[in-house]
Motif scaffolding. Structure first.
Motif, PDB file in Angstrom:
ATOM      1  N   ASP A 109     -33.589  37.783  -4.849  1.00 40.68           N
ATOM      2  CA  ASP A 109     -34.022  38.794  -5.642  1.00 40.68           C
ATOM      3  C   ASP A 109     -32.742  39.748  -5.864  1.00 40.68           C
ATOM      4  O   ASP A 109     -32.302  40.043  -6.815  1.00 40.68           O
ATOM      5  N   VAL A 110     -32.287  40.393  -4.736  1.00 42.53           N
ATOM      6  CA  VAL A 110     -31.354  41.687  -5.030  1.00 42.53           C
ATOM      7  C   VAL A 110     -30.022  41.065  -5.343  1.00 42.53           C
ATOM      8  O   VAL A 110     -29.117  41.513  -6.208  1.00 42.53           O
ATOM      9  N   GLN A 111     -29.608  39.975  -4.561  1.00 41.71           N
ATOM     10  CA  GLN A 111     -28.371  39.199  -4.721  1.00 41.71           C
ATOM     11  C   GLN A 111     -26.895  40.099  -4.511  1.00 41.71           C
ATOM     12  O   GLN A 111     -26.276  39.357  -4.044  1.00 41.71           O
ATOM     13  N   ILE A 112     -27.120  41.320  -4.658  1.00 44.51           N
ATOM     14  CA  ILE A 112     -25.778  42.124  -4.815  1.00 44.51           C
ATOM     15  C   ILE A 112     -25.747  42.678  -3.520  1.00 44.51           C
ATOM     16  O   ILE A 112     -26.555  43.464  -3.070  1.00 44.51           O
ATOM     17  N   ALA A 113     -24.614  42.155  -2.529  1.00 46.59           N
ATOM     18  CA  ALA A 113     -24.284  43.062  -1.197  1.00 46.59           C
ATOM     19  C   ALA A 113     -24.355  44.371  -1.125  1.00 46.59           C
ATOM     20  O   ALA A 113     -25.294  45.097  -0.227  1.00 46.59           O
TER      21      ALA A 113
END
Lengths: 312, 207
Positions: free
Chosen positions: B102-106
């Motif tokens: 879903d969010v994927q981006i750290a």
């Protein structure tokens, strides 16, 4: 000022709506491919003026009809994304009338067929960005709201346009509960409403608009979050004051009147910087969200000098 | 034998490992559905929500084991560890789907945890469950001693209360279903309140 609503003539209604009356469906659906193959020279021969590609179209590939008609937020039918497809079939969209009142020259309750008379229905392939940070690409059929407003005549004092969705709990099971303060309400500033991008959609993929997508007519404002694009409209009112809007009434901290797509202004509960394009499957990458959903070229001027973090 | 005793006798024949084995099926099925289009146009959200809800439901079931025994005499206590660990595993999968699909981006993940109350609360619930999952074994029980182990495992109560609140906050409106699950959690927690008189009235065999 309310005129009596006449019975809808089914044939008149359809002839105004259906593209297949003008162009065979196969040709219509393949228009883009044919145009791409034949090049510009053949354009005039294949596509009449009403079917020419709109300068406002996105180049992105549209989502499938299946995606667009099975994944909807339409709380009148329930809060789940699949509820509208499941329950909207029971909605009676014929006869249908729209009450147009407030600061207009020719107020009244317009039968749908009368309302659509003379409207130039075109195809518009728009990006659609939901406030929940997902997006689609939708090939709408519809006419510019400005054309309708010109038809009914806007009085000089009008500053806003207000819309209401149908209230009919016996056909809209979500309305049996007070999920939202029914009727669903939306509004635009008059200059936003008159912008050529602002569409009243009556169709999808060249067919009559499916009920779950807001039949028989809905607003489409592609540079704003999807909830601004109110569905199944039964009232349009011109006002001199900013009208109440449903999600802003529900939670003013989370949903502003403007609700322009803006990657820099987060929703209090999630980031708006990126979006997930529906249709990419389980492992699709997120994409950057564009200011005004990529429509800044046509709409950024509307908000010149405004603090968009304040007027979100 | 009372009906409860009959049920208990039948349950005694069930091995706990059977629960773990069966528990693999729902997430495997959901994952297959997500890949093959069975979860609709947005399989990421579909998988995330379904596995999270499943985790909450299993954990609520684990919370119901003690009251069930008190009110009906039916004892599932022998399976409580398995049921709780399965619920935790589902919640862990829910978290993984959120992080990776879903969010994927750290940077956005960290920002969401800090800035978004419903995610802060959900993460809080998960963090409270970590020591519980880590000590849900015989060795930890012996090392800690029964009293300290039991004290530690009271973290279940705030963890599930937070999980219930998280589920309610995910929605844009007050969803009756989410409110019902939160009410269920709170009711099951209320049974733990040390109200001696109230307990005496409902305890089996009370006059």
């Amino acid at each position: 000022m309310v005129e009596r609503c006449e019975e809808t003539d089914d044939m008149a209604f359809r002839s105004d709506l259906k593209y297949s009356d003008v162009t065979p469906k196969a040709d219509y659906l393949n228009r883009r491919q044919i145009m791409a193959a034949a090049g510009g020279a053949a354009l005039g021969a294949i596509a009449g003026p009403a079917l020419a590609a709109s300068p406002y179209d996105t180049d992105l590939a549209p989502n499938t009809l299946e995606d667009i008609t099975s994944y909807n937020n339409f709380y009148e039918f329930g809060t789940s994304k699949s509820d509208p497809a499941r329950y909207a079939g029971a909605l009676t969209t014929d006869p249908w009338s729209v009450r147009i009142d407030g600061l207009v020259e020719r107020p009244g309750t317009y039968d749908l067929a009368d309302l659509l008379k003379g409207m130039d229905i075109e195809e518009r392939i728009y990006r659609f960005r939901c406030v929940e940070a997902w997006s689609m690409v939708v090939p709408w059929n519809g006419f510019q709201l400005s054309q309708l407003l010109e038809k009914v005549g806007v009085q000089s004092g009008a500053k806003y346009v207000y819309f209401e969705t149908l209230v009919r709990p016996e056909e809209m099971p979500g309305q049996k509960r007070r999920l939202l303060d029914w009727p669903y309400r939306e509004g635009l500033r008059l200059d936003e409403a008159m912008n050529p991008l602002t569409l009243i959609a009556t169709g999808l993929y060249g067919e009559v608009l499916p009920n779950q997508n807001g039949a028989p007519l809905r607003l489409v404002v592609p540079w704003k979050y999807g909830f601004k694009s109110i569905k199944s409209i039964v009232r349009i009112s011109l006002t001199d004051k900013q009208p109440p809007t449903t999600w802003n009434m529900q939670n003013p901290r989370e949903y502003g009147f403007y609700s322009n797509v803006n990657p820099q202004v987060d929703h209090p509960r999630w980031s708006q910087a990126t979006e997930r394009r529906i249709g990419g499957g389980l492992f699709s990458r997120r994409q950057e969200t564009l200011m005004f959903n990529g429509y800044g070229e046509w709409v950024a001027d509307l908000y010149k000098g405004m603090d968009l973090a304040k007027y979100f | 034998m009372s009906p409860a005793q009959h049920i208990n006798a039948a349950l005694r024949r069930l091995p706990a490992w059977l629960f773990y084995l069966v528990a693999v099926l729902p997430p495997a099925w959901l994952f297959w559905q997500a890949v093959s289009g069975g979860l609709g146009a947005d399989p990421v959200k579909g998988l995330e929500l379904r596995i999270g809800k499943l985790g909450l439901q299993v954990l609520v079931a684990s919370l119901a084991i003690t009251p069930l025994r008190r009110f009906t005499g039916v004892s599932l206590i022998r399976f409580r560890r398995a049921i709780s660990l399965i619920g935790f595993a589902y919640i862990f999968l829910h978290l993984l789907v959120w992080l990776l699909l879903d969010v994927q981006i750290a940077s956005q993940i960290w920002a969401d945890i800090l800035k978004r109350p419903y995610i802060t609360i959900g993460m809080g619930a998960f963090v409270l469950m970590l020591p519980l999952a880590a000590t849900s074994n015989g060795l930890s029980l012996r090392r800690l001693g029964a009293a300290r182990w039991r004290a530690l495992h009271r973290l279940t109560y705030p963890a599930l209360a937070l999980a219930g609140v998280h589920y309610v906050m995910v929605g844009k409106v007050w969803r009756p279903e989410a409110l019902a699950w939160l009410a269920g959690v709170l009711l099951l927690l209320a049974f733990r309140l040390p109200l001696a008189k109230w307990r005496a009235r409902f305890a089996p065999g009370a006059s």
